[in-house]
Scaffold this active site. Structure first.
Site, PDB file in Angstrom:
ATOM      1  N   HIS A 109      -0.208  11.410  -2.685  1.00 47.74           N
ATOM      2  CA  HIS A 109      -0.170   9.946  -2.575  1.00 47.74           C
ATOM      3  C   HIS A 109       0.081   9.319  -3.947  1.00 47.74           C
ATOM      4  O   HIS A 109       0.707   8.263  -4.055  1.00 47.74           O
ATOM      5  CB  HIS A 109      -1.484   9.440  -1.981  1.00 47.74           C
ATOM      6  CG  HIS A 109      -1.453   7.991  -1.628  1.00 47.74           C
ATOM      7  ND1 HIS A 109      -0.531   7.451  -0.751  1.00 47.74           N
ATOM      8  CD2 HIS A 109      -2.219   6.950  -2.045  1.00 47.74           C
ATOM      9  CE1 HIS A 109      -0.739   6.149  -0.638  1.00 47.74           C
ATOM     10  NE2 HIS A 109      -1.745   5.821  -1.414  1.00 47.74           N
ATOM     11  N   ASP A 138       6.778  -0.462  -0.082  1.00 44.09           N
ATOM     12  CA  ASP A 138       6.130  -1.251  -1.129  1.00 44.09           C
ATOM     13  C   ASP A 138       6.755  -0.891  -2.471  1.00 44.09           C
ATOM     14  O   ASP A 138       7.588   0.009  -2.569  1.00 44.09           O
ATOM     15  CB  ASP A 138       4.614  -1.022  -1.154  1.00 44.09           C
ATOM     16  CG  ASP A 138       4.240   0.448  -1.214  1.00 44.09           C
ATOM     17  OD1 ASP A 138       4.787   1.156  -2.087  1.00 44.09           O
ATOM     18  OD2 ASP A 138       3.425   0.900  -0.389  1.00 44.09           O
ATOM     19  N   LYS A 152       4.949  -6.525   0.198  1.00 44.03           N
ATOM     20  CA  LYS A 152       3.831  -6.398   1.138  1.00 44.03           C
ATOM     21  C   LYS A 152       2.557  -6.968   0.547  1.00 44.03           C
ATOM     22  O   LYS A 152       2.279  -6.831  -0.638  1.00 44.03           O
ATOM     23  CB  LYS A 152       3.633  -4.910   1.486  1.00 44.03           C
ATOM     24  CG  LYS A 152       2.565  -4.623   2.519  1.00 44.03           C
ATOM     25  CD  LYS A 152       2.496  -3.132   2.813  1.00 44.03           C
ATOM     26  CE  LYS A 152       1.934  -2.343   1.634  1.00 44.03           C
ATOM     27  NZ  LYS A 152       1.739  -0.909   1.947  1.00 44.03           N
ATOM     28  N   ARG A 170      -1.814  -7.457   1.560  1.00 40.07           N
ATOM     29  CA  ARG A 170      -2.902  -7.035   2.453  1.00 40.07           C
ATOM     30  C   ARG A 170      -3.940  -8.150   2.525  1.00 40.07           C
ATOM     31  O   ARG A 170      -4.811  -8.254   1.663  1.00 40.07           O
ATOM     32  CB  ARG A 170      -3.546  -5.738   1.953  1.00 40.07           C
ATOM     33  CG  ARG A 170      -2.660  -4.507   2.147  1.00 40.07           C
ATOM     34  CD  ARG A 170      -3.438  -3.220   1.983  1.00 40.07           C
ATOM     35  NE  ARG A 170      -2.599  -2.051   2.183  1.00 40.07           N
ATOM     36  CZ  ARG A 170      -2.331  -1.505   3.364  1.00 40.07           C
ATOM     37  NH1 ARG A 170      -2.828  -2.047   4.454  1.00 40.07           N
ATOM     38  NH2 ARG A 170      -1.576  -0.425   3.448  1.00 40.07           N
ATOM     39  N   ASP A 180       7.632   7.067   3.861  1.00 42.10           N
ATOM     40  CA  ASP A 180       6.327   6.950   3.219  1.00 42.10           C
ATOM     41  C   ASP A 180       5.703   8.333   3.136  1.00 42.10           C
ATOM     42  O   ASP A 180       6.204   9.296   3.721  1.00 42.10           O
ATOM     43  CB  ASP A 180       5.420   5.999   4.018  1.00 42.10           C
ATOM     44  CG  ASP A 180       4.472   5.205   3.138  1.00 42.10           C
ATOM     45  OD1 ASP A 180       4.238   5.631   1.986  1.00 42.10           O
ATOM     46  OD2 ASP A 180       3.950   4.174   3.591  1.00 42.10           O
ATOM     47  N   THR A 213      -3.258   3.908   9.764  1.00 38.13           N
ATOM     48  CA  THR A 213      -3.325   2.976  10.906  1.00 38.13           C
ATOM     49  C   THR A 213      -1.938   2.631  11.427  1.00 38.13           C
ATOM     50  O   THR A 213      -1.793   2.203  12.572  1.00 38.13           O
ATOM     51  CB  THR A 213      -4.029   1.675  10.493  1.00 38.13           C
ATOM     52  OG1 THR A 213      -3.246   1.027   9.477  1.00 38.13           O
ATOM     53  CG2 THR A 213      -5.417   1.954   9.951  1.00 38.13           C
ATOM     54  N   GLY A 219      -0.203   0.201  10.239  1.00 40.64           N
ATOM     55  CA  GLY A 219      -0.021  -1.231  10.065  1.00 40.64           C
ATOM     56  C   GLY A 219       1.173  -1.591   9.204  1.00 40.64           C
ATOM     57  O   GLY A 219       1.923  -2.524   9.512  1.00 40.64           O
ATOM     58  N   THR A 220       1.376  -0.837   8.115  1.00 41.90           N
ATOM     59  CA  THR A 220       2.513  -1.097   7.228  1.00 41.90           C
ATOM     60  C   THR A 220       3.828  -0.882   7.959  1.00 41.90           C
ATOM     61  O   THR A 220       4.759  -1.693   7.839  1.00 41.90           O
ATOM     62  CB  THR A 220       2.444  -0.171   5.997  1.00 41.90           C
ATOM     63  OG1 THR A 220       1.291  -0.509   5.223  1.00 41.90           O
ATOM     64  CG2 THR A 220       3.685  -0.317   5.126  1.00 41.90           C
TER      65      THR A 220
END
Length: 206
Positions: free
Chosen positions: A16, A57, A80, A82, A106, A111, A113-114
């Site tokens: 990450h 992002d 983006k 949050r 990515d 989740t 969501g992005t």
């Protein structure tokens, strides 16, 4: 913890944050699934000027740019925000996606969501279809339904994390296997050959 346990070399896939490598005192071989995804989309005919690689992002811009080069396509970036934990809001799409197939890449889906917010923003900006790919699918059961009902035509992931096939919605194809990448990397480690040669240097992007 790994080093205290006696590990003297680490193989990892799409960290990450690439800076994590610097916290080890033992050698770290960082593998990436980016070429795997690029070949997958090229095999589907998704490459060239009709395709735009999208960074979800600012932190993934370098990876998305290289992904776009692999697909011979353009680059777009999503701005983006949050508003709250685990909620993503795309404020704008930077780049031309009008009339093109957008592919978001990515390292991890949690989740979703992005990706869901990004897909809607890309559609609103004129993208004809929106695809997404991510190496690690750490998706809770309740997120699969939302992803399945989103604007995402397809979400490609690898098998670094097992997914219950009974939960996969229609827009989730069979996960791509990283077993050959792992096998080739381990083979090169033990034969003292170059690991980055397997990835044509693409794992040096991090």
């Amino acid at each position: 913890m790994l080093e205290v346990a006696g590990v003297d070399r680490v193989l990892t896939m799409d960290l990450h944050a690439g800076q994590i490598q610097g916290f080890f005192t033992v050698p770290v071989d960082h593998m990436t699934a980016l070429p795997l995804f690029a070949q997958y989309y090229r095999d589907k005919g998704l490459h060239g000027e009709k395709v735009v690689a999208v960074s979800p992002d600012a932190g993934r811009v370098k990876m998305a740019r290289r992904f776009g080069q692999m697909l011979e396509g353009d680059l777009a970036i999503m701005n983006k925000a949050r508003p709250e934990h685990d909620k993503a809001e795309v404020t704008e799409v930077i780049g031309d996606v009008q009339g093109k197939v957008a592919i978001m890449s990515d390292d991890i889906i949690v989740t979703g969501g992005t990706l869901i917010a990004g897909a809607q923003a890309l559609k609103d900006a004129g993208a004809t279809e929106v695809y997404a790919c991510a190496t690690h699918a750490l998706i809770p059961e309740n997120a699969f339904e939302k992803l399945g009902q989103s604007e995402l035509k397809e979400i490609a992931v690898t098998d670094t994390v097992p997914i219950n096939p009974l939960l996969r919605p229609d827009n989730f194809p069979e996960p791509l296997t990283v077993s050959i990448l792992l096998a080739d990397t381990i083979k090169n480690v033990f034969s003292d050959e170059s690991v980055s040669a397997i990835f044509a240097g693409e794992n040096q992007l991090f």
